[in-house]
Design a protein around this motif. Structure first.
Motif, short mmCIF file in Angstrom:
data_model
loop_
_atom_site.label_atom_id
_atom_site.label_comp_id
_atom_site.label_asym_id
_atom_site.label_seq_id
_atom_site.Cartn_x
_atom_site.Cartn_y
_atom_site.Cartn_z
N THR A 52 2.00 5.11 -4.77
CA THR A 52 0.86 4.37 -5.35
C THR A 52 0.31 3.38 -4.33
O THR A 52 -0.90 3.25 -4.16
CB THR A 52 1.29 3.63 -6.63
N LEU A 53 1.20 2.67 -3.64
CA LEU A 53 0.78 1.73 -2.61
C LEU A 53 0.03 2.45 -1.50
O LEU A 53 -1.00 1.98 -1.01
CB LEU A 53 1.98 0.97 -2.05
N ALA A 54 0.53 3.63 -1.10
CA ALA A 54 -0.12 4.41 -0.05
C ALA A 54 -1.54 4.78 -0.45
O ALA A 54 -2.48 4.69 0.35
CB ALA A 54 0.70 5.66 0.26
N LYS A 55 -1.73 5.19 -1.69
CA LYS A 55 -3.07 5.58 -2.17
C LYS A 55 -4.00 4.38 -2.24
O LYS A 55 -5.21 4.51 -2.00
CB LYS A 55 -2.96 6.26 -3.53
N LEU A 60 -7.91 5.38 -2.19
CA LEU A 60 -8.00 6.41 -3.23
C LEU A 60 -7.71 5.83 -4.61
O LEU A 60 -8.05 6.45 -5.62
CB LEU A 60 -7.00 7.54 -2.92
N LEU A 61 -7.07 4.68 -4.65
CA LEU A 61 -6.83 3.94 -5.89
C LEU A 61 -7.28 2.50 -5.68
O LEU A 61 -7.05 1.92 -4.61
CB LEU A 61 -5.34 3.94 -6.26
N LYS A 62 -7.91 1.92 -6.70
CA LYS A 62 -8.33 0.52 -6.61
C LYS A 62 -7.26 -0.38 -7.19
O LYS A 62 -6.71 -0.10 -8.27
CB LYS A 62 -9.65 0.33 -7.37
N GLN A 63 -6.94 -1.45 -6.50
CA GLN A 63 -5.94 -2.38 -6.99
C GLN A 63 -6.45 -3.10 -8.24
O GLN A 63 -7.66 -3.35 -8.38
CB GLN A 63 -5.56 -3.41 -5.92
N LEU A 77 -15.46 -0.73 0.05
CA LEU A 77 -15.42 0.72 -0.21
C LEU A 77 -16.38 1.14 -1.32
O LEU A 77 -16.29 2.26 -1.82
CB LEU A 77 -13.99 1.13 -0.62
N ASN A 78 -17.30 0.26 -1.68
CA ASN A 78 -18.19 0.56 -2.81
C ASN A 78 -19.18 1.68 -2.48
O ASN A 78 -19.45 2.55 -3.31
CB ASN A 78 -18.95 -0.69 -3.25
#
Length: 266
Positions: A52-55, A60-63, A77-78
């Protein structure tokens, strides 16, 4: 000795999936600084939050909360143009190489897409020359692969092809999520050597995502040990392996017989 530049940093990163009573906290209050040319391993068992941290690092994933900076500036990254620029510098190799490629695109397109991502305007002859050079670096023959589809290749060939992409793109940061887990021991050693050679040639930062403490010790400058979404121990790889402070780190080391017996960790 000149201090290495911080390329990628995170502060108090948290990632929550779901809402209300069904929510799951996959990452909780994680902070780090990754430097130019540094090899970092994020180590933990399945479910520790490392992938999850890698993504999140890849965008690829928003915190859910917290911040990620690249080269000292907040990551943007918007817009598509922002993401494209970021992915020129930040690339990844994932555990399953077949899931990383479009199975309906031939090898030639997979490689020419790297040239397009860089924004290079090359003649067809120069494109082929770059693709041949990349394949040669990973001990593949372009002439034998260019017209094939991913499903016609072996797992080892696919992993090498992913490294050929990295050779062409020359990113600043490579995130390698269990990159050798689906290949045999001989191919594993070769792939690691290729990645380390790229690091040496390009001052590339490599972030390994792995459950393998032995591998992490062998290749890394720095370790982050993750348990249940939290970093429970971090710092110099040799110090952590030889003198672990957290019970979870000790458990991981004890599960690797060669490390345990060699250093007599209690």
């Amino acid at each position: 000795m000149k201090e290495r530049e911080v390329l990628l940093s995170g502060r108090q990163l948290t990632k929550v999936f779901g809402y209300g009573p069904n929510k799951t906290t996959a990452i909780s209050d994680v902070s780090f600084d990754f430097h130019e040319g540094e090899i970092v391993s994020i180590v933990g068992e399945s479910g520790s939050g490392k992938t999850t941290l890698a993504k999140m690092l890849m965008g690829l994933l928003k915190q859910t909360s917290g911040t990620i900076e690249y080269k000292g500036k907040p990551r943007r990254l918007n817009r598509y143009a922002d993401r494209r620029a970021y992915w020129k510098d930040i690339q990844a190799i994932f555990q399953d190489p077949f899931a990383s490629f479009n199975l309906f695109h031939r090898v030639e397109k997979l490689l020419t897409d790297c040239i397009k991502l860089q924004g290079l305007q090359l003649s067809p002859e120069m494109q082929v020359r770059k693709m041949k050079e990349a394949c040669s670096f990973v001990n593949l023959k372009y002439e034998e692969l260019y017209n094939k589809y991913p499903f016609e290749l072996s797992g080892g060939q696919m992993q090498r092809l992913m490294i050929a992409r990295i050779f062409m793109l020359r990113p600043k940061v490579l995130i390698a999520d269990e990159p050798t887990s689906m290949v045999d021991a001989c191919s594993r050693s070769t792939i690691l050597d290729m990645l380390l050679k790229l690091r040496d040639e390009n001052k590339m930062t490599i972030i390994f995502i792995t459950h393998d403490v032995g591998l992490a010790y062998y290749v890394s400058d720095t370790l982050l040990i993750m348990e249940k979404g939290r970093v429970v121990e971090s710092g110099d790889a040799e110090r952590i392996i030889l003198n672990p402070q957290h019970s979870y780190t000790i458990q991981l080391i004890n599960d690797v017989p060669k490390i345990h017996s060699a250093w007599n960790l209690g």
